[in-house]
Scaffold this motif. Structure first.
Motif, short mmCIF file in Angstrom:
data_model
loop_
_atom_site.label_atom_id
_atom_site.label_comp_id
_atom_site.label_asym_id
_atom_site.label_seq_id
_atom_site.Cartn_x
_atom_site.Cartn_y
_atom_site.Cartn_z
N ASN A 152 39.70 32.37 45.66
CA ASN A 152 39.86 32.79 44.47
C ASN A 152 38.52 32.66 43.93
O ASN A 152 38.03 31.63 43.01
N LEU A 198 36.71 33.57 41.41
CA LEU A 198 36.34 33.60 40.16
C LEU A 198 37.07 32.35 39.52
O LEU A 198 37.23 32.12 38.20
N GLU A 199 37.55 31.35 40.34
CA GLU A 199 38.36 30.23 39.86
C GLU A 199 37.59 29.31 38.52
O GLU A 199 38.30 29.12 37.75
N THR A 200 36.40 29.14 38.67
CA THR A 200 35.68 28.42 37.74
C THR A 200 34.90 29.35 36.61
O THR A 200 33.92 28.81 36.14
N ALA A 201 35.30 30.50 36.59
CA ALA A 201 34.51 31.73 35.57
C ALA A 201 34.36 31.18 34.32
O ALA A 201 33.57 31.52 33.67
N ALA A 202 35.55 30.32 33.83
CA ALA A 202 35.31 30.14 32.46
C ALA A 202 34.79 28.57 31.98
O ALA A 202 34.58 28.36 30.84
N ASP A 203 34.57 27.83 33.31
CA ASP A 203 33.77 26.60 33.23
C ASP A 203 32.39 26.64 33.16
O ASP A 203 31.70 27.83 32.97
N ALA A 225 29.48 41.57 34.94
CA ALA A 225 30.80 41.85 35.14
C ALA A 225 31.18 42.82 36.30
O ALA A 225 31.89 42.53 36.96
N GLN A 267 30.83 40.31 39.18
CA GLN A 267 32.13 39.33 39.33
C GLN A 267 33.48 40.38 39.79
O GLN A 267 33.99 39.82 40.47
N ARG A 268 33.56 41.51 39.38
CA ARG A 268 34.65 42.29 40.04
C ARG A 268 34.06 42.50 41.60
O ARG A 268 35.06 42.38 42.61
N SER A 303 35.06 39.00 43.29
CA SER A 303 36.58 38.88 43.59
C SER A 303 37.28 39.95 44.37
O SER A 303 38.46 39.84 44.55
N GLU A 332 37.50 43.22 43.95
CA GLU A 332 38.12 44.13 43.24
C GLU A 332 37.46 45.75 43.40
O GLU A 332 38.23 46.72 43.40
N SER A 350 40.94 32.68 35.53
CA SER A 350 40.11 33.14 36.47
C SER A 350 40.63 34.53 36.84
O SER A 350 39.75 35.20 37.72
N PHE A 398 34.80 39.09 33.82
CA PHE A 398 34.32 40.52 33.88
C PHE A 398 34.87 41.56 32.49
O PHE A 398 35.30 42.53 32.53
#
Lengths: 448, 295
Positions: free
Chosen positions: A271, A273-278, A421, A424-425, A428, A430, B153, B243
């Motif tokens: 995963n 983006l697990e820590t994307a918000a940290d 962004a 990040q896609r 991940s 995507e 996430s 994103f």
């Protein structure tokens, strides 16, 4: 009857009070009329009770405690100037705060800005070319904020990024005498990654933040387009004009091949983006506790790593790319910000005090130690403070031997959210590489 | 006689100014002038900082209509508002109904449900970020499937996280309003209804809800307003990530104006947002007002 009159008087007083408040910022003569600014120096706002010149300063948002110590040290030794510190709400950039302060008519006298923002504000900033400390500035640190020979910003320090390694993990897996600098190519790196993975340790950690991917990773691609600034600007010009072919660009493909390799051996590959918000503390922890061997990040993370592991040895290796890439074998350096002096709303005395303050930061013992304490590397040859920390020392090893390339920093201020962004896609899973290239081309094409 | 009338007129004006004057002046100074100034700026190419700017006609409006990210975030905000308004109001009503039955210790429960509202949005976001990325992740490691990955996430779960936090914060406040409404339902009406066999759900549907429609009006209005204006929790919980998939419209407008430094376009988008929210709120108030009945 009398009571009614009292009421009306109160209402009138309220109204007057309001209009008085409303008009006072206009009297400060914001930006519109720089010529009149000298006249405001009798204002109580610019002089303290004991006759010192009062200025406000914003020194950047990362280490407020160190900033506070520095300003207190300056105030203690100065007979003529008193500096008041400004801080910033988390999450907003210095430039956003500045927009608000300018519109309210009270920007700080001294402030810390990224180079791109300095260039947008040259009509409001003082000429700092004559400052004594400029004589010691490292080569290549002031070009980005110079227009026609006028320097508008004093580089605060140097930072660098690349692949940070943990000596402990490498020694355990590869043997005591393994030399990290022997990793030159993607193949070398993959070989090491495989051996680390076989020991049940994650070879690498990717911090999935938009600024890390969008600005730090991707800007290497802009620098790699040419060995000189003119060539890079030409490439950015093509991107803006919509004529550049990113997917067909060899440097782009080169860096994305390396990125794919990192993705394949990423600690977070289940995963990403697990820590994307940290914050970056989690990856610092992985490295410091031996759960990961490499981390794509910069020397500012030394601060995070050292809170967990004071003694261990860490250092940089360059991000491996093809030999034809001008960035090959080098780590990326940047000036994270510049100290500037505001001159469109401040008095002559305040500007002078601001310059004196900046000169003191660069030249005094406290100021030189401040750079080290913040985990950064000095940008001045007269800095005599000793570096004991191995990550910073590793940066110095590369910069003193010329094995560094400048990060391309003339990107628009929303570059990191948009390109970040897309990255990040991609990270991940995507979108694929072609789609990402198309998205980034589309973003640049909207820029003027 | 005529003189007297004139005096009275002048007196009325003075009285009006005495009482409403300060409020009118404050309203004009901080809302009206700023609003008109804002509309003016939608026709300029101001970047937020320079001293001069040019009038460029309607090109900001054209840019705003072409800005796909803005419309995506607006659509997302509609979904968010729908979720938040429905869930918050249902939960708030159920809690209020439960806590006006006269159970033991209901005062304690009322206080606990209301407390989240006393925490500011940014702090709340930071607290919940910790819960999502540290606490829930630990639960996930112990085998609770829905918490296997950090909710912040991936786009869908991060969006859900925003809704959960908004509901958690808002429900206690609306509960208070619903409670006031339920308590003021006349006893004799309730008794008559119970005698007539309106018990349980029937009682709620045909007696309680119609009689507390004023509370419903207020609560729906407030939750719609706060859902469309959500910014603080959005900023501190997800900051629009991953994103840009959880950027609500207020954050998009702010970023357009201050981060992309296209102040004119940002201001234009803010104006579009204002018109939409105003239209929705007015419609909603008219519709629910129509439902209100006198006991």
């Amino acid at each position: 009857m009398r009571r009614k009159w009292i009421g009306m008087m109160m209402a009138a007083a309220l109204t007057l009070g309001l209009t008085a408040c409303g008009s006072s910022p206009a009297n400060d003569g914001t930006g519109d009329n720089p010529d009149s600014t000298g006249a405001a120096n009798t204002d109580a706002d610019t002089v303290t009770a004991d006759g010192k010149v009062k200025i406000t300063a914003y020194l950047g948002g990362e280490m407020p405690d160190e900033n506070q110590k520095l300003i207190e040290a300056f105030n203690a030794q100065s007979d003529t100037t008193e500096v008041e510190m400004l801080t910033l709400t988390k999450g907003s950039s210095g430039y956003q705060m500045l927009t608000v302060m300018y519109n309210a008519g009270n920007p700080p006298t001294v402030y810390f800005l990224e180079s791109g923002d300095v260039m947008k504000l040259t009509d409001k900033l003082a000429n700092l070319s004559d400052l004594d400390c400029m004589n010691y500035a490292a080569a290549g640190t002031t070009e980005d904020v110079t227009v026609d020979g006028t320097v508008y910003g004093v580089p605060a320090n140097l930072q660098a990024y690349g692949l940070i390694y943990s000596r402990q993990v490498l020694s355990d897996v590869m043997g005591e005498d393994f030399d990290p600098s022997s990793i030159k190519t993607r193949e070398d790196l993959e070989e090491v990654f495989k051996q680390i993975e076989a020991q049940g340790i994650a070879p690498v950690a990717i911090s999935p933040f938009d600024w890390n991917l969008g600005n730090h990773w991707f800007c290497q691609i802009y620098t790699g387009q040419a060995a000189d600034a003119a060539g890079r600007d030409a490439f950015i010009g093509e991107l803006k004009a919509g004529t550049a072919d990113l997917a067909g660009n060899t440097v782009f493909q080169d860096y994305m091949d390396t990125f794919d390799l990192l993705m394949k051996y990423n600690y977070y590959k289940d995963n990403p983006l697990e820590t994307a918000a940290d914050g970056n503390e989690k990856q610092a922890q992985l490295l410091a506790t031996g759960q990961a061997a490499f981390w794509f990040h910069g020397n500012w993370a030394a601060h995070n790593i050292r809170t967990l592991d004071e003694e261990g040895e860490y250092g940089f290796i360059p991000v491996p790319v093809s030999e034809s890439n001008p960035n090959a074998g080098k780590i990326c350096t940047l000036v994270p910000g510049y100290f500037t002096v505001e001159q469109s709303t401040t008095t002559e005395e305040q500007q002078q005090a601001g310059k004196e303050f900046i000169d003191w930061i660069i030249s005094s013992q406290e100021g030189q130690q401040y750079v080290i304490n913040c985990g950064n590397v000095p940008a001045y040859s007269n800095n005599t403070a000793t570096i004991t920390e191995s990550i910073s020392q590793s940066v110095v090893d590369y910069t003193t031997t010329g094995n560094n390339f400048p990060m391309y920093v003339m990107y628009p201020s929303d570059h990191y959210t948009n390109v970040g962004a897309s990255m990040q896609r991609y990270l991940s899973g995507e979108i694929d590489r072609e789609t990402m290239a198309a998205e980034i081309e589309a973003y640049w094409a909207t820029q003027q | 006689m005529k003189q007297n009338k004139k005096n009275k007129g002048a007196k009325n004006v003075l009285m009006f100014l005495l009482y409403a004057g300060p409020a009118v002046i404050v309203f004009t100074a901080v809302i009206l002038i700023a609003f008109i100034n804002g509309i003016q700026l939608t026709f300029t190419d101001w970047n937020g900082l320079t001293d001069e700017y040019q009038y460029i006609g309607f090109s900001n409006y054209a840019d705003a209509f072409r800005d796909a990210l803005f419309w995506e975030s607006l659509l997302r905000t509609f979904k968010y508002a729908f979720g938040v308004v429905v869930i918050t109001n249902v939960i708030a009503f159920l809690i209020a109904f439960g806590l006006t039955r006269g159970y033991k210790g209901q005062g304690l429960f009322r206080a606990s449900f209301f407390t989240p509202n006393l925490i500011g949005g940014v702090v709340l976001g930071i607290v919940w970020k910790f819960v999502f990325s540290e606490v829930f992740v630990q639960l996930g490691k112990r085998g609770i499937g829905i918490f296997k990955n950090n909710w912040l996430s991936s786009p869908d779960t991060a969006f859900l996280a925003l809704v959960v936090v908004a509901v958690w914060q808002m429900a206690g406040y609306l509960m208070l309003i619903y409670m006031a409404g339920i308590i003021s339902v006349p006893k004799e009406v309730q008794e008559a209804a119970l005698l007539d066999g309106a018990i349980g759900l029937k009682n709620i549907r045909h007696i309680v809800v119609p009689l507390i429609m004023p509370s419903v009006t207020i609560c729906t209005f407030m939750s719609i307003k706060s859902a469309f204006m959500a910014y603080d929790v959005n900023l501190s919980l997800t900051n629009g990530g991953p994103f840009q998939s959880t950027e609500l419209v207020a954050m998009r407008v702010f970023n357009k104006a201050f981060q992309a430094e296209q102040y004119g376009v940002g201001q234009t988008e803010a104006l579009i947002l204002f018109l939409i929210v105003a239209a929705i709120s007015v419609t909603q108030v008219i519709l629910t007002k129509r439902q209100e009945v006198e006991a």
